[in-house]
Scaffold this motif. Structure first.
Motif, PDB file in Angstrom:
ATOM      1  N   GLU A   1      -3.749  -6.383  -2.319  1.00  0.00           N
ATOM      2  CA  GLU A   1      -2.676  -7.286  -3.118  1.00  0.00           C
ATOM      3  C   GLU A   1      -3.165  -8.650  -2.716  1.00  0.00           C
ATOM      4  N   SER A   2      -3.885  -8.922  -1.596  1.00  0.00           N
ATOM      5  CA  SER A   2      -4.148 -10.464  -1.069  1.00  0.00           C
ATOM      6  C   SER A   2      -5.377 -10.823  -2.136  1.00  0.00           C
ATOM      7  N   VAL A   3      -6.041  -9.781  -2.813  1.00  0.00           N
ATOM      8  CA  VAL A   3      -7.105 -10.384  -3.473  1.00  0.00           C
ATOM      9  C   VAL A   3      -6.680 -10.265  -5.157  1.00  0.00           C
ATOM     10  N   GLY A   4      -5.204 -10.093  -5.301  1.00  0.00           N
ATOM     11  CA  GLY A   4      -4.728 -10.078  -6.550  1.00  0.00           C
ATOM     12  C   GLY A   4      -4.448  -8.764  -7.242  1.00  0.00           C
ATOM     13  N   VAL A   5      -4.781  -7.523  -6.661  1.00  0.00           N
ATOM     14  CA  VAL A   5      -4.438  -6.355  -7.309  1.00  0.00           C
ATOM     15  C   VAL A   5      -3.012  -6.131  -7.478  1.00  0.00           C
ATOM     16  N   GLN A   6      -2.614  -6.010  -8.853  1.00  0.00           N
ATOM     17  CA  GLN A   6      -1.108  -5.522  -9.104  1.00  0.00           C
ATOM     18  C   GLN A   6      -0.912  -4.192  -9.534  1.00  0.00           C
ATOM     19  N   SER A   7      -2.121  -3.380 -10.182  1.00  0.00           N
ATOM     20  CA  SER A   7      -1.701  -2.096 -10.494  1.00  0.00           C
ATOM     21  C   SER A   7      -3.031  -1.216 -10.022  1.00  0.00           C
ATOM     22  N   VAL A   8      -2.878  -0.087 -10.158  1.00  0.00           N
ATOM     23  CA  VAL A   8      -4.260   0.591  -9.958  1.00  0.00           C
ATOM     24  C   VAL A   8      -4.538   1.660 -11.305  1.00  0.00           C
ATOM     25  N   PRO A   9      -5.785   1.965 -11.941  1.00  0.00           N
ATOM     26  CA  PRO A   9      -6.782   1.955 -11.068  1.00  0.00           C
ATOM     27  C   PRO A   9      -7.233   0.276 -11.204  1.00  0.00           C
ATOM     28  N   ALA A  10      -7.773  -0.302 -10.060  1.00  0.00           N
ATOM     29  CA  ALA A  10      -8.598  -1.536 -10.119  1.00  0.00           C
ATOM     30  C   ALA A  10      -9.854  -1.504  -9.451  1.00  0.00           C
ATOM     31  N   LEU A  11     -10.702  -2.355 -10.012  1.00  0.00           N
ATOM     32  CA  LEU A  11     -11.916  -2.568  -9.232  1.00  0.00           C
ATOM     33  C   LEU A  11     -12.195  -3.778  -8.880  1.00  0.00           C
ATOM     34  N   VAL A  12     -12.497  -4.103  -7.487  1.00  0.00           N
ATOM     35  CA  VAL A  12     -12.484  -5.619  -7.089  1.00  0.00           C
ATOM     36  C   VAL A  12     -14.129  -5.793  -6.838  1.00  0.00           C
ATOM     37  N   ILE A  13     -14.619  -6.756  -7.410  1.00  0.00           N
ATOM     38  CA  ILE A  13     -16.140  -6.988  -6.853  1.00  0.00           C
ATOM     39  C   ILE A  13     -16.180  -8.619  -6.907  1.00  0.00           C
TER      40      ILE A  13
ATOM     41  N   GLY B   1     -14.748 -10.106  -4.850  1.00  0.00           N
ATOM     42  CA  GLY B   1     -13.427 -10.745  -4.582  1.00  0.00           C
ATOM     43  C   GLY B   1     -12.706 -10.836  -5.841  1.00  0.00           C
ATOM     44  N   GLN B   2     -13.269 -10.617  -7.197  1.00  0.00           N
ATOM     45  CA  GLN B   2     -12.236 -10.722  -8.169  1.00  0.00           C
ATOM     46  C   GLN B   2     -11.845  -9.536  -8.648  1.00  0.00           C
TER      47      GLN B   2
END
Lengths: 78, 78
Positions: free
Chosen positions: B49-61, B63-64
């Motif tokens: 959540e702290s990097v902005g993920v609101q739903s899954v699936p999500a890929l954080v690269i 920090g985005q």
């Protein structure tokens, strides 16, 4: 043989971020990545829709559409 | 130095498809890809959540956060 991956976008800021991070991260040894700007190449909108692309940016790998965040609806590009 | 990429999911069918196609397509020569199941590792929901993920699936690269299709909202995993 490489797997085909097509990244559809429309030049929007959300699209550019996804292109720079996701499309660029794909392993070019295993995938042929094609970048298609649907705003400039409207003739390919039908092809994108036919595999299930509903919005851009989207990445189609192995014929499966993956919508990445939300930039614009396909309907708004026509 | 490799760039960190974290794929957050919750074991849902949409998540599995994204993991098999997108997470697997990332170039392991340039990226360290970590797979995190937020349904089983709820202690990492806050980090996502702290990097902005609101739903899954999500890929954080880098920090985005990039949300890939839609499987489940983070709020429904708590």
């Amino acid at each position: 043989m490489k797997t085909q991956a097509i990244f559809y976008h429309a030049g929007c800021p959300v699209c550019v971020a996804a292109e720079q991070q996701i499309a660029d991260a794909i392993d070019s040894a295993r995938f042929d990545v094609e970048i298609v700007h649907l705003g400039e190449t409207q003739s390919r909108i039908g092809e994108a829709e036919s595999v299930g692309v509903q919005s851009v940016p989207a990445l189609v790998i192995g014929g499966q559409p993956f919508h990445i965040n939300f930039g614009a609806a396909i309907a708004d590009l026509k």
